[in-house]
Design a protein around this motif. Structure first.
Motif, mmCIF file in Angstrom:
data_model
loop_
_atom_site.group_PDB
_atom_site.id
_atom_site.type_symbol
_atom_site.label_atom_id
_atom_site.label_comp_id
_atom_site.label_asym_id
_atom_site.label_seq_id
_atom_site.Cartn_x
_atom_site.Cartn_y
_atom_site.Cartn_z
ATOM 1 N N ASN A 1 5.246 9.028 -1.732
ATOM 2 C CA ASN A 1 4.931 10.453 -1.899
ATOM 3 C C ASN A 1 3.976 10.974 -0.834
ATOM 4 O O ASN A 1 3.117 11.815 -1.117
ATOM 5 C CB ASN A 1 4.329 10.717 -3.284
ATOM 6 N N SER A 2 4.105 10.429 0.365
ATOM 7 C CA SER A 2 3.293 10.864 1.518
ATOM 8 C C SER A 2 1.808 10.604 1.333
ATOM 9 O O SER A 2 0.978 11.266 1.946
ATOM 10 C CB SER A 2 3.522 12.361 1.792
ATOM 11 N N HIS A 3 1.431 9.671 0.482
ATOM 12 C CA HIS A 3 0.031 9.327 0.266
ATOM 13 C C HIS A 3 -0.351 8.090 1.073
ATOM 14 O O HIS A 3 0.479 7.232 1.370
ATOM 15 C CB HIS A 3 -0.247 9.096 -1.212
ATOM 16 N N VAL A 4 -1.645 8.032 1.409
ATOM 17 C CA VAL A 4 -2.206 6.959 2.220
ATOM 18 C C VAL A 4 -3.396 6.350 1.485
ATOM 19 O O VAL A 4 -4.175 7.065 0.837
ATOM 20 C CB VAL A 4 -2.672 7.510 3.591
ATOM 21 N N LEU A 5 -3.544 5.039 1.585
ATOM 22 C CA LEU A 5 -4.677 4.351 0.968
ATOM 23 C C LEU A 5 -5.311 3.439 2.003
ATOM 24 O O LEU A 5 -4.614 2.653 2.649
ATOM 25 C CB LEU A 5 -4.213 3.540 -0.236
ATOM 26 N N PHE A 6 -6.639 3.554 2.157
ATOM 27 C CA PHE A 6 -7.363 2.704 3.094
ATOM 28 C C PHE A 6 -8.025 1.539 2.365
ATOM 29 O O PHE A 6 -8.320 1.606 1.167
ATOM 30 C CB PHE A 6 -8.458 3.492 3.818
ATOM 31 N N GLY A 7 -8.285 0.481 3.109
ATOM 32 C CA GLY A 7 -9.108 -0.606 2.608
ATOM 33 C C GLY A 7 -10.579 -0.237 2.733
ATOM 34 O O GLY A 7 -10.937 0.739 3.400
#
Lengths: 117, 110
Positions: free
Chosen positions: B96-102
């Motif tokens: 869904n065009s989402h991004v997650l960083f560490g």
């Protein structure tokens, strides 16, 4: 070479509004999404949201939705991030970044936002 | 959504190899082949090291390599150099065009 040039540092008071910018060059602005990323002092990277400059459709992180607005001006090859009522906790460096496929590849130099009474 | 899990710090001597892990779930790291790694020197913007799990941008040193197994991605840096001392972040597409960083890993070159 792809460049993303962001607006300069800004100092605001709580409750004030702010709009920062990210101007792109050396690539087709409407062909690549742009993300905004927050980095609070001494902390890690947090995704704020992504905008598709071709139609200005947006996706926000639940943590930021309702508090910031992303926009884009195709005629100026520029993306924007704005607040209508800043909080002290909004103080951070904000990066814009162009997406390759699904994730950022090229990054702007960052804009330092300081909110203090 | 919680950040992807990275070790807070790693260290190594010049010439050695180190591995930084990035653990997520089947909804992010394990579910997509869109994992990137970034290096951030103090006071600078992040720069791309690895994209699509294991691909290097043109002109980037072959000392950097990426891989993935299940819900964990890894960045390997071989032949450590003093200039590698920096913060390293992974990122994953989550749909869904989402991004997650560490959360980031501080690399110290001893």
């Amino acid at each position: 070479e792809v460049q993303l040039v962001q607006s300069g540092a800004d100092v605001k008071k709580p409750g004030e509004s702010l709009k920062i910018s990210c101007m792109s060059s050396e690539y087709s602005f409407t062909s690549y999404w742009i993300s905004w990323v927050r980095q609070m002092p001494g902390r890690g990277l947090e995704w704020v949201g992504t905008i598709d400059p071709s139609d200005s459709s947006t996706n926000y992180s639940p943590s930021f939705e309702g508090h910031v607005i992303m926009s884009a001006d195709k005629s100026r090859n520029t993306a924007y991030l704005q607040w209508s009522s800043l909080k002290v906790s909004d103080s951070a460096i904000y990066y814009c970044a162009r997406h390759g496929q699904r994730l950022p590849d090229y990054w702007g130099q960052g804009t330092l936002v300081t909110v203090s009474s | 959504q919680s950040a992807l899990t990275q070790p807070a710090s790693v260290s190594g001597s010049p010439g050695q190899s180190i591995i930084i892990s990035c653990t997520g779930t089947s909804s992010d790291v394990g579910g997509h082949n869109f994992v990137s790694w970034y290096r951030q020197h103090a006071g600078k913007a992040p720069t791309l090291l690895i994209f699509d799990v294991s691909h290097r941008p043109a002109r980037l040193s072959s000392r950097f390599s990426g891989s993935k197994s299940g819900n964990t991605a890894s960045l390997t840096i071989s032949g450590l150099q003093a200039e590698d001392e920096a913060d390293y972040y992974c990122a994953s597409y989550t749909g869904n065009s989402h991004v997650l960083f560490g959360g980031g890993t501080k690399l110290t070159v001893l």
